[in-house]
Design a protein around this motif. Structure first.
Motif, PDB file in Angstrom:
ATOM      1  N   ALA A  74     -29.169  -5.294 -55.026  1.00 36.11           N
ATOM      2  CA  ALA A  74     -29.148  -6.325 -53.990  1.00 36.11           C
ATOM      3  C   ALA A  74     -30.310  -6.147 -53.024  1.00 36.11           C
ATOM      4  O   ALA A  74     -30.916  -7.132 -52.586  1.00 36.11           O
ATOM      5  N   THR A 132     -27.383 -16.980 -51.609  1.00 34.07           N
ATOM      6  CA  THR A 132     -26.355 -16.042 -52.065  1.00 34.07           C
ATOM      7  C   THR A 132     -26.899 -15.261 -53.254  1.00 34.07           C
ATOM      8  O   THR A 132     -27.279 -15.851 -54.274  1.00 34.07           O
ATOM      9  N   ILE A 133     -26.927 -13.943 -53.129  1.00 37.41           N
ATOM     10  CA  ILE A 133     -27.421 -13.093 -54.210  1.00 37.41           C
ATOM     11  C   ILE A 133     -26.346 -12.908 -55.266  1.00 37.41           C
ATOM     12  O   ILE A 133     -26.600 -13.044 -56.471  1.00 37.41           O
ATOM     13  N   GLU A 151     -33.497  -7.354 -54.692  1.00 45.11           N
ATOM     14  CA  GLU A 151     -33.538  -8.822 -54.735  1.00 45.11           C
ATOM     15  C   GLU A 151     -33.869  -9.383 -53.363  1.00 45.11           C
ATOM     16  O   GLU A 151     -34.627 -10.370 -53.242  1.00 45.11           O
ATOM     17  N   ALA A 152     -33.322  -8.782 -52.290  1.00 46.17           N
ATOM     18  CA  ALA A 152     -33.633  -9.244 -50.934  1.00 46.17           C
ATOM     19  C   ALA A 152     -35.119  -9.079 -50.637  1.00 46.17           C
ATOM     20  O   ALA A 152     -35.744  -9.942 -49.996  1.00 46.17           O
ATOM     21  N   TRP A 208     -23.034  -6.889 -58.306  1.00 45.66           N
ATOM     22  CA  TRP A 208     -24.336  -6.346 -57.924  1.00 45.66           C
ATOM     23  C   TRP A 208     -24.154  -4.957 -57.298  1.00 45.66           C
ATOM     24  O   TRP A 208     -23.292  -4.761 -56.443  1.00 45.66           O
ATOM     25  N   LYS A 223     -34.944 -21.028 -57.332  1.00 44.37           N
ATOM     26  CA  LYS A 223     -33.716 -20.814 -58.100  1.00 44.37           C
ATOM     27  C   LYS A 223     -33.304 -22.083 -58.850  1.00 44.37           C
ATOM     28  O   LYS A 223     -32.903 -22.028 -60.024  1.00 44.37           O
ATOM     29  N   ILE A 267     -25.846 -11.604 -49.444  1.00 41.88           N
ATOM     30  CA  ILE A 267     -26.625 -12.809 -49.135  1.00 41.88           C
ATOM     31  C   ILE A 267     -27.981 -12.386 -48.578  1.00 41.88           C
ATOM     32  O   ILE A 267     -28.167 -11.263 -48.105  1.00 41.88           O
ATOM     33  N   PHE A 268     -28.922 -13.325 -48.639  1.00 43.55           N
ATOM     34  CA  PHE A 268     -30.243 -13.152 -48.035  1.00 43.55           C
ATOM     35  C   PHE A 268     -30.443 -14.316 -47.085  1.00 43.55           C
ATOM     36  O   PHE A 268     -30.145 -15.456 -47.412  1.00 43.55           O
ATOM     37  N   LEU A 275     -30.885  -8.559 -45.682  1.00 46.07           N
ATOM     38  CA  LEU A 275     -29.732  -8.457 -46.575  1.00 46.07           C
ATOM     39  C   LEU A 275     -28.470  -8.250 -45.761  1.00 46.07           C
ATOM     40  O   LEU A 275     -28.465  -7.491 -44.794  1.00 46.07           O
ATOM     41  N   LEU A 298     -37.038 -11.825 -52.478  1.00 49.63           N
ATOM     42  CA  LEU A 298     -36.917 -13.110 -51.788  1.00 49.63           C
ATOM     43  C   LEU A 298     -37.740 -13.136 -50.516  1.00 49.63           C
ATOM     44  O   LEU A 298     -38.322 -14.175 -50.157  1.00 49.63           O
TER      45      LEU A 298
END
Length: 384
Positions: free
Chosen positions: A70, A58-59, A73-74, A65, A91, A45-46, A33, A77
């Motif tokens: 975040a 891009t998250i 989510e990372a 967020w 996505k 971003i990831f 992340l 992913l």
């Protein structure tokens, strides 16, 4: 690679160094992340490797967020990367599925509106498609059974009746969605209407059946139309049987009838009634007959009557209908050269004597011999 433990305060104080387009600050808690800083924007971003290829996702904006969301989510992913799944493709599939769901919902809404549309709309398209193949009277029948009503009535009003015209007999059915015009509803309609006006109901039932059969053959209405809503057995069960009329003129009544009609002071009405009886046409057809001067010159080689009979723009064939012409001239008093149609003087005297003595103007009832002919005006247009 600049890596620090991300905090809200650190993210807020992060700025873009001079001379660069973007910069990154990587998180230590979630190694994949980072916060990307560009001119006027900051986003989570990831980034990871999949099949030796860099995958960057891009998250979302740091203002939308939270840091905890975040990081979650990372990690999600990263789990997909570990399973060999490209997060970018996942996505794209998710967006496509959402778009397809929205499109499906919109299609269902449009279909629901179409199904809820009154059958009158399909009825109008049916008339437009079939009208070129119909006669004027058949087209008028469709307009009559589907009329809206509510117009001011100027004549033919009985005591106690409304001064507004009534809707057509099929209007209540056509106001419903096409899908709702099924056999049960048509049967209820038949039972109600046949008790009040059986003859008109029989006509309307036939028109409705033809309309539903047409809809069943059309792809846009096929899924809505009930082609079995007007089966023949239903009409046989609900409509009264046809009964032959017996209120016709008898042979012995003809002299009195002709005598009474000839006493009518209005010559047009008298000619109208006698012509209708002679040729057996409908009232509207006889009303459309006109006597017009002929423009063709008369000569021995080219005989022609001094008039012609016009019926809806067509002409009576004075050669094949010469007996009818003789009867019409005797009945209406029109001046014509009957000899030009091929009658002998003896035939003319015999026919006039028969009319004068018995009032009979139908050749079938005459005792003398005359050329036989059809009592109907030919449909083809011709002159002689």
């Amino acid at each position: 690679m600049n890596r620090e433990r991300l905090t809200p305060d650190r993210i807020r104080r992060l700025t873009l160094p001079a001379g660069v387009a973007q910069s990154f600050l990587w998180d230590t808690d979630a190694p994949r992340l980072a916060v990307r800083v560009t001119a006027g924007a900051k986003a989570f971003i990831f980034e990871a490797k999949l099949n030796r290829q860099t995958v960057r996702v891009t998250i979302g904006d740091v203002r939308a967020w939270t840091l905890a969301a975040a990081r979650d989510e990372a990690r999600r992913l990263q789990t997909m990367i570990d399973q060999g799944i490209d997060p970018r493709q996942e996505k794209a599939d998710r967006i496509a599925a959402a778009e397809a769901k929205r499109a499906e919902a919109e299609a269902k809404r449009i279909e629901a509106e179409r199904i809820a549309t009154p059958a009158l709309e399909a009825w109008q398209k049916y008339i437009e498609a079939r009208a070129p193949k119909w006669s004027q009277s058949h087209l008028a029948d469709h307009a009559t059974v589907s009329k809206e009503g509510g117009e001011h009535r100027t004549q033919g009003r009985r005591p106690g009746e409304s001064d507004k015209t009534l809707p057509g007999i099929l209007r209540p059915l056509l106001a419903l969605p096409l899908e709702q015009i099924d056999a049960d509803r048509v049967r209820v309609w038949l039972q109600d209407e046949s008790a009040k006006r059986p003859t008109h109901t029989r006509l309307a039932f036939g028109l409705l059946r033809a309309f539903l059969n047409w809809c069943a053959d059309r792809p846009e209405y096929r899924n809505q139309a009930h082609a079995d809503a007007c089966i023949t057995r239903m009409a046989r069960d609900e409509l009264p049987k046809k009964i032959a009329k017996d209120d016709c003129l008898q042979r012995e009544q003809l002299p009195a009838w002709f005598a009474s009609v000839r006493q009518i002071q209005n010559p047009v009405i008298a000619a109208y009634l006698q012509t209708a009886l002679l040729i057996g046409a409908r009232r509207e057809e006889v009303a459309g007959l006109q006597w017009e001067p002929s423009k063709r010159p008369q000569s021995r080689e080219n005989p022609a009557f001094s008039f012609r009979i016009v019926k809806f723009g067509g002409f009576l064939n004075l050669k094949s209908d010469r007996l009818l012409v003789l009867q019409l001239t005797a009945a209406t008093g029109a001046q014509a050269s009957v000899a030009a149609a091929g009658f002998s003087e003896e035939e003319c005297r015999a026919e006039r004597a028969c009319i004068a003595t018995s009032g009979c103007m139908s050749h079938a009832a005459c005792s003398h011999v005359m050329p036989k002919r059809s009592a109907n005006i030919p449909a083809t247009e011709s002159t002689s």
